[in-house]
Scaffold this active site. Sequence first.
Site, mmCIF file in Angstrom:
data_model
loop_
_atom_site.group_PDB
_atom_site.id
_atom_site.type_symbol
_atom_site.label_atom_id
_atom_site.label_comp_id
_atom_site.label_asym_id
_atom_site.label_seq_id
_atom_site.Cartn_x
_atom_site.Cartn_y
_atom_site.Cartn_z
ATOM 1 N N GLY A 140 0.773 -1.235 0.000
ATOM 2 C CA GLY A 140 0.000 0.000 0.000
ATOM 3 C C GLY A 140 0.804 1.285 0.000
ATOM 4 C CG ASN B 101 2.060 3.241 -5.709
ATOM 5 O OD1 ASN B 101 2.455 4.259 -6.275
ATOM 6 N ND2 ASN B 101 2.754 2.111 -5.717
ATOM 7 C CE LYS C 226 -12.144 -11.075 -12.212
ATOM 8 N NZ LYS C 226 -10.748 -11.251 -12.546
ATOM 9 C CG MET D 96 -1.446 -8.364 -6.497
ATOM 10 S SD MET D 96 -0.424 -7.568 -7.759
ATOM 11 C CE MET D 96 0.434 -8.999 -8.386
ATOM 12 N NE ARG D 97 -8.642 -11.201 -6.279
ATOM 13 C CZ ARG D 97 -8.731 -12.506 -6.446
ATOM 14 N NH1 ARG D 97 -9.373 -12.999 -7.469
ATOM 15 N NH2 ARG D 97 -8.209 -13.328 -5.571
ATOM 16 C CG HIS E 232 2.502 -2.243 -15.440
ATOM 17 N ND1 HIS E 232 2.155 -3.464 -14.874
ATOM 18 C CD2 HIS E 232 3.548 -2.498 -16.263
ATOM 19 C CE1 HIS E 232 2.952 -4.396 -15.364
ATOM 20 N NE2 HIS E 232 3.805 -3.835 -16.206
#
Length: 192
Positions: free
Chosen positions: A15, A17, A68, A93-94, A112
């Site tokens: 965390g 960011n 999902k 991370m999804r 990214h």
Amino acid sequence: MSQKKRLAIFASGTGTNFEAIVTACESGRIPAEVVLLVCDKPAAAVVELAARHGVETFAFQPKSYPSKADMEGAIADRLDKAGVDLVCLAGYMRIVADTLLSRYGGRIINIHPSLLPAFPGARAVEQALNYGVKVFGVTIHYVDQTVDGGRIIAQRAVPYEGHDLDELFTLVHAAEHELYPATVARLLAGEV
Ligand code: GRF
């Protein structure tokens, strides 16, 4: 007077960011408020950070949803309830899929740790170092149905000719912590 924009941040890990954006909002560098942390790992360090900054958290176990689509539907409902204007992915991370994109498409951005379109996907910094790259970097982009392939909003180069992954991560993170808040501020100001 215009109302402050409302941000949600999605994160799965440390965390840093998340905290860079929250502190930029707190200090007024971003004219917005972080109203929600969405986290798919309830034990992640970012959850504790959110509590320290008084940010409401929606932390869940993905396995507790039958699909999902159900999981993303629950997330989108929370975003609606919180009146979110912009979603910032920060180490989430999804892969964001159809349900969220159909309700929040065009309002989700991601950071990214590479100069996209080079090195999309996981372990981008390690991949680039192993490749012998000499100019690393960071990209902020819109999120679409591709993996790290949405339209690019901002980039920052990180020149590095050494071989130490930890040292490189420190440089990349420093660039991220400047570029992400600055880009969110420019987006909200309609400058990009
Ligand atoms: C960052 O390097 C970001 O580029 C990537 O995930 C990492 C998250 O780091 N998407 P942190 O949890 O914000 O420290």
